[in-house]
Motif scaffolding. Structure first.
Motif: not given
Length: 291
Positions: A156-161, A144-151, A171-175
């Protein structure tokens, strides 16, 4: 000794020589090939040779029929992709190098049945299976893609771990974008690190809860007091306060959100759903209109 004696000796020796010559002649006759026996053996050899050709021809026929059955009986007519959430069907096939016009089910299966995922973000594994002689199933196991940080201009997209899996310029939609959290260096394959571990745990927990409840958010904002606000869109947001009782607060948000969306569409409302002081009573849930 008389002359007759010598003559008898010579005569007897000559007779012995004739006997030896006769024996050698008989032996030579035994060495000569028996042409009649060879002719008798030649016919079974021809039969065995003919039988061998028939067996070989039969094997060729069987192999030809088997190949024809494989080619014409296992024509690939449908490719089904299941388990994909972050990628479309065409994206999965493209990442695998799956041929567009693959002709044969068995040939495709033999090529991909041991497929190993290498450097594909948010995908754990891909299994290729034969559903039937005309259908291949590609089963995808994704993170799962939980979210992302913008720098800067990079997301930068991070997973469920909590591992950074991918960096993109869009930016991806729905993230949801996480704003206000102070992070360390963001690198592909590295765990996200933050100065405040409570905030980090809150982001991870909230990300899981939003996914589990099917809530799509554009942004999660964390202010200087470590209060979390979930922006559903430009018109509706939910103030959750500090990251405590997040499961209960998110559950209430999921229950109320359909009504808020309906009001947004019919009445063009804009406002904040206050869950900062949630205590399991309806009186603690307040929606404030801003228009």
């Amino acid at each position: 000794m008389s002359k007759d004696y010598y003559q008898d000796e010579e005569f007897e020796g000559f007779e012995d020589f004739e006997e030896m010559e006769q024996e050698l002649y008989e032996e030579n006759e035994e060495w000569e090939p028996d042409t009649e026996e060879e002719d008798d053996d030649r016919e079974p050899r021809r039969r065995r040779h003919h039988r061998g050709l028939k067996i070989f021809a039969g094997i060729l026929v069987v192999i030809t029929l088997a190949l024809a059955g494989i080619i014409y009986g296992f024509r690939l007519e449908e490719v089904r992709v299941i388990g994909n959430k972050n990628y479309t069907v065409e994206e999965i096939k493209s990442l695998m190098g799956f041929p567009e016009d693959a002709p044969n089910t068995l040939f495709v299966y033999l090529r991909f049945f041991r497929y190993k995922v290498k450097d594909i973000p948010f995908i754990d594994c891909i299994d290729v299976k034969i559903e039937n002689r005309n259908m291949i199933c590609i089963e995808v196991s994704e993170k799962d893609i939980l979210g992302c940080f913008k720098k800067g201009k990079t997301y930068f997209y991070f997973d469920d771990s909590g591992v950074i899996q991918e960096s993109l310029s869009e930016k991806k939609e729905k993230v949801p974008v996480i704003r206000g959290a102070k992070t360390g260096n963001l690198e592909i394959g590295a765990q996200i690190s933050m100065e405040d571990q409570n905030v980090c745990h809150g982001i991870m927990e909230l990300g899981h809860l939003l996914l589990n409840h099917g809530i799509t958010a554009e942004k999660i904002e964390i202010d200087e007091n470590k209060h979390f606000t979930v922006y559903i869109n430009d018109n509706i947001r939910a103030a959750l306060g500090t990251p405590v009782l997040l499961e209960e607060k998110t559950s209430e948000l999921a229950n109320i959100l359909p009504e808020l969306r309906q009001m947004e569409e019919s009445e063009q409302i804009c406002g904040v759903l206050h869950l900062e002081n949630y205590d399991s009573t309806k009186n603690s849930i307040i929606f404030t209109k801003e228009n």
